[in-house]
Write a protein that holds these residues in place. Structure first.
Motif, PDB file in Angstrom:
ATOM      1  N   HIS A   3      13.954  52.035  69.420  1.00 23.00           N
ATOM      2  CA  HIS A   3      13.524  53.242  68.721  1.00 23.00           C
ATOM      3  C   HIS A   3      12.018  53.145  68.525  1.00 23.00           C
ATOM      4  CE1 HIS A   3      12.944  55.968  65.304  1.00 23.00           C
ATOM      5  NE2 HIS A   3      13.957  56.630  65.825  1.00 23.00           N
ATOM      6  N   ASN A   4      11.324  54.271  68.525  1.00 18.38           N
ATOM      7  CA  ASN A   4       9.865  54.277  68.433  1.00 18.38           C
ATOM      8  C   ASN A   4       9.332  53.484  67.241  1.00 18.38           C
ATOM      9  OD1 ASN A   4       9.599  55.725  70.758  1.00 18.38           O
ATOM     10  ND2 ASN A   4       9.237  57.681  69.755  1.00 18.38           N
ATOM     11  N   HIS A   5       9.995  53.586  66.083  1.00 19.32           N
ATOM     12  CA  HIS A   5       9.518  52.870  64.890  1.00 19.32           C
ATOM     13  C   HIS A   5       9.714  51.360  65.047  1.00 19.32           C
ATOM     14  CE1 HIS A   5       8.619  56.489  62.698  1.00 19.32           C
ATOM     15  NE2 HIS A   5       9.854  56.946  62.874  1.00 19.32           N
ATOM     16  N   ALA A   6      10.863  50.963  65.586  1.00 19.43           N
ATOM     17  CA  ALA A   6      11.115  49.540  65.800  1.00 19.43           C
ATOM     18  C   ALA A   6      10.147  48.982  66.840  1.00 19.43           C
ATOM     19  CB  ALA A   6      12.560  49.328  66.251  1.00 19.43           C
ATOM     20  N   ARG A   7       9.914  49.734  67.888  1.00 18.34           N
ATOM     21  CA  ARG A   7       8.986  49.306  68.938  1.00 18.34           C
ATOM     22  C   ARG A   7       7.575  49.180  68.380  1.00 18.34           C
ATOM     23  NH1 ARG A   7       8.668  53.228  73.828  1.00 18.34           N
ATOM     24  NH2 ARG A   7       7.510  54.442  72.302  1.00 18.34           N
ATOM     25  N   ALA A   8       7.155  50.150  67.580  1.00 16.77           N
ATOM     26  CA  ALA A   8       5.818  50.092  66.980  1.00 16.77           C
ATOM     27  C   ALA A   8       5.712  48.904  66.027  1.00 16.77           C
ATOM     28  CB  ALA A   8       5.504  51.396  66.251  1.00 16.77           C
ATOM     29  N   GLY A   9       6.765  48.649  65.259  1.00 19.14           N
ATOM     30  CA  GLY A   9       6.747  47.520  64.338  1.00 19.14           C
ATOM     31  C   GLY A   9       6.658  46.184  65.061  1.00 19.14           C
ATOM     32  N   LEU A  10       7.458  46.011  66.089  1.00 22.14           N
ATOM     33  CA  LEU A  10       7.438  44.775  66.868  1.00 22.14           C
ATOM     34  C   LEU A  10       6.103  44.603  67.588  1.00 22.14           C
ATOM     35  CD1 LEU A  10       9.023  42.292  67.728  1.00 22.14           C
ATOM     36  CD2 LEU A  10      10.038  43.666  69.565  1.00 22.14           C
ATOM     37  N   THR A  11       5.585  45.677  68.136  1.00 21.52           N
ATOM     38  CA  THR A  11       4.299  45.633  68.832  1.00 21.52           C
ATOM     39  C   THR A  11       3.179  45.297  67.856  1.00 21.52           C
ATOM     40  OG1 THR A  11       5.141  47.288  70.385  1.00 21.52           O
ATOM     41  CG2 THR A  11       2.775  46.913  70.391  1.00 21.52           C
ATOM     42  N   THR A  12       3.238  45.856  66.648  1.00 26.17           N
ATOM     43  CA  THR A  12       2.243  45.554  65.615  1.00 26.17           C
ATOM     44  C   THR A  12       2.313  44.089  65.211  1.00 26.17           C
ATOM     45  OG1 THR A  12       2.307  47.828  64.793  1.00 26.17           O
ATOM     46  CG2 THR A  12       1.451  46.145  63.285  1.00 26.17           C
TER      47      THR A  12
END
Length: 132
Positions: A3-12
Motif C-alpha cells: 500500500h502507498n503508505h506502507a511503501r512510503a513508510g518503509l522507504t523513509t
C-alpha cells in the motif's frame, strides 16, 4: 504490492537508516568500525575507504528519500541505490564463500543481505505501482 503508505513508510525508514549510517561513517569512522559485529577479525581499515563507503551510503539514502518525496522519480532514484546494495551484498557473499563461517553470514544478515532484498521489493513496488 505494498500500500502507498506502507511503501512510503518503509522507504523513509531505509532513507533515514542509510543516511544515518553514512553520516556516522563519514564523521566517526572509528566508532562505526568498533560497533560492527565481527570487525575485530579484520585489521584496522583505511579511514579514507570508510569515508568513501559512508558517502555511498548517504547517496543511497538520498535515493530512497527522493523516492518518498517524488514518487514519479522513484525508478531513477532507487535503481542506483539498489544496485549498490546488491553489489555490496554480493561482495560479502563472495568473501564469505572464501573466508567462510556461517557466523559471518548471520552477522551480515540484517545489515548487508536484507537491505538489498527490501530495496528490490520497493523498486518493484514502485515499478508495478506506476503501471497500475
Amino acid at each position: 504490492l505494498l500500500h502507498n503508505h506502507a511503501r512510503a513508510g518503509l522507504t523513509t525508514m531505509l532513507a533515514v537508516g542509510l543516511i544515518a549510517n553514512g553520516l556516522w561513517m563519514l564523521a566517526g569512522w572509528d566508532s562505526w568500525q568498533a560497533s560492527i559485529p565481527g570487525a575485530a577479525r579484520y585489521p584496522a581499515p583505511d579511514p579514507h575507504f570508510l569515508r568513501d563507503a559512508g558517502a555511498a551510503y548517504v547517496a543511497c539514502g538520498l535515493g530512497f528519500a527522493i523516492a518518498v518525496w517524488r514518487p514519479l522519480l522513484a525508478h531513477a532514484s532507487l535503481l542506483p541505490a539498489t544496485i549498490f546494495l546488491v553489489l555490496h551484498a554480493l561482495v560479502h557473499l563472495q568473501e564469505q564463500q572464501h573466508h567462510g563461517g556461517s557466523m559471518r553470514l548471520l552477522e551480515d544478515l540484517a545489515g548487508v543481505y536484507l537491505l538489498p532484498l527490501i530495496a528490490l521489493g520497493l523498486l518493484g513496488s514502485f515499478w508495478w505501482g506506476a503501471r497500475s
